[in-house]
Motif scaffolding. Structure first.
Motif, PDB file in Angstrom:
ATOM      1  N   LYS A   1      43.821  33.924  40.916  1.00 25.94           N
ATOM      2  CA  LYS A   1      44.451  35.230  41.068  1.00 25.94           C
ATOM      3  C   LYS A   1      45.928  34.966  41.308  1.00 25.94           C
ATOM      4  CE  LYS A   1      44.418  39.481  43.751  1.00 25.94           C
ATOM      5  NZ  LYS A   1      43.775  40.212  44.846  1.00 25.94           N
ATOM      6  N   VAL A   2      46.768  35.530  40.481  1.00 26.00           N
ATOM      7  CA  VAL A   2      48.198  35.285  40.574  1.00 26.00           C
ATOM      8  C   VAL A   2      48.889  36.578  40.974  1.00 26.00           C
ATOM      9  CG1 VAL A   2      50.264  34.566  39.315  1.00 26.00           C
ATOM     10  CG2 VAL A   2      48.054  33.507  38.793  1.00 26.00           C
ATOM     11  N   ASN A   3      49.647  36.522  42.045  1.00 23.99           N
ATOM     12  CA  ASN A   3      50.449  37.659  42.493  1.00 23.99           C
ATOM     13  C   ASN A   3      51.913  37.250  42.486  1.00 23.99           C
ATOM     14  OD1 ASN A   3      48.284  39.416  43.123  1.00 23.99           O
ATOM     15  ND2 ASN A   3      47.992  38.358  45.061  1.00 23.99           N
ATOM     16  N   ILE A   4      52.757  38.196  42.167  1.00 24.22           N
ATOM     17  CA  ILE A   4      54.194  37.972  42.221  1.00 24.22           C
ATOM     18  C   ILE A   4      54.739  38.860  43.332  1.00 24.22           C
ATOM     19  CG2 ILE A   4      56.368  38.196  40.970  1.00 24.22           C
ATOM     20  CD1 ILE A   4      54.709  37.753  38.410  1.00 24.22           C
ATOM     21  N   SER A   5      55.569  38.280  44.200  1.00 34.30           N
ATOM     22  CA  SER A   5      56.078  39.022  45.342  1.00 34.30           C
ATOM     23  C   SER A   5      57.590  38.870  45.435  1.00 34.30           C
ATOM     24  CB  SER A   5      55.442  38.508  46.633  1.00 34.30           C
ATOM     25  OG  SER A   5      56.062  39.101  47.743  1.00 34.30           O
TER      26      SER A   5
ATOM     27  N   GLN B   1      58.713  37.016  48.880  1.00 35.32           N
ATOM     28  CA  GLN B   1      58.659  35.562  49.021  1.00 35.32           C
ATOM     29  C   GLN B   1      59.926  34.947  48.431  1.00 35.32           C
ATOM     30  OE1 GLN B   1      54.805  34.029  48.132  1.00 35.32           O
ATOM     31  NE2 GLN B   1      55.604  32.059  47.504  1.00 35.32           N
TER      32      GLN B   1
ATOM     33  N   ASP C   1      36.670  38.682  49.204  1.00 35.03           N
ATOM     34  CA  ASP C   1      38.074  38.659  48.824  1.00 35.03           C
ATOM     35  C   ASP C   1      38.884  37.942  49.893  1.00 35.03           C
ATOM     36  OD1 ASP C   1      37.645  40.129  46.536  1.00 35.03           O
ATOM     37  OD2 ASP C   1      37.997  42.047  47.512  1.00 35.03           O
TER      38      ASP C   1
ATOM     39  N   GLU D   1      49.752  29.026  48.105  1.00 37.96           N
ATOM     40  CA  GLU D   1      48.373  28.928  47.647  1.00 37.96           C
ATOM     41  C   GLU D   1      47.431  29.269  48.786  1.00 37.96           C
ATOM     42  OE1 GLU D   1      47.140  25.465  45.526  1.00 37.96           O
ATOM     43  OE2 GLU D   1      49.127  25.164  44.661  1.00 37.96           O
TER      44      GLU D   1
END
Length: 65
Positions: free
Chosen positions: A23-27, A30, A45, A37
């Motif tokens: 699962k890849v999230n962009i924030s 950050q 979840d 990771e």
């Protein structure tokens, strides 16, 4: 294009290591260029009350039989 290539290489590496679910999230919160990771061993979840063991009524019943 360099950023896209880095992401593709990172994902290819994970798959080569045997990781089957990602699962890849962009924030924007950050730091740019950093990677965080989170590893999870189970079906809950990541970060959910079930995964964290913080479900308040896990030992209680709802009165149904």
């Amino acid at each position: 294009m360099d950023d896209i290539d880095k992401i593709i290489n990172m994902l290819d590496q994970k798959v080569s290591e045997g990781v089957s679910r990602l699962k890849v999230n962009i924030s924007e919160d950050q730091e740019e260029g950093s990677v965080k990771e989170v590893h999870h061993h189970g079906r809950c979840d990541v970060g959910s009350p079930w995964a964290n063991g913080t479900v308040r009524n896990a030992g209680e019943t709802d009165g149904c039989s």
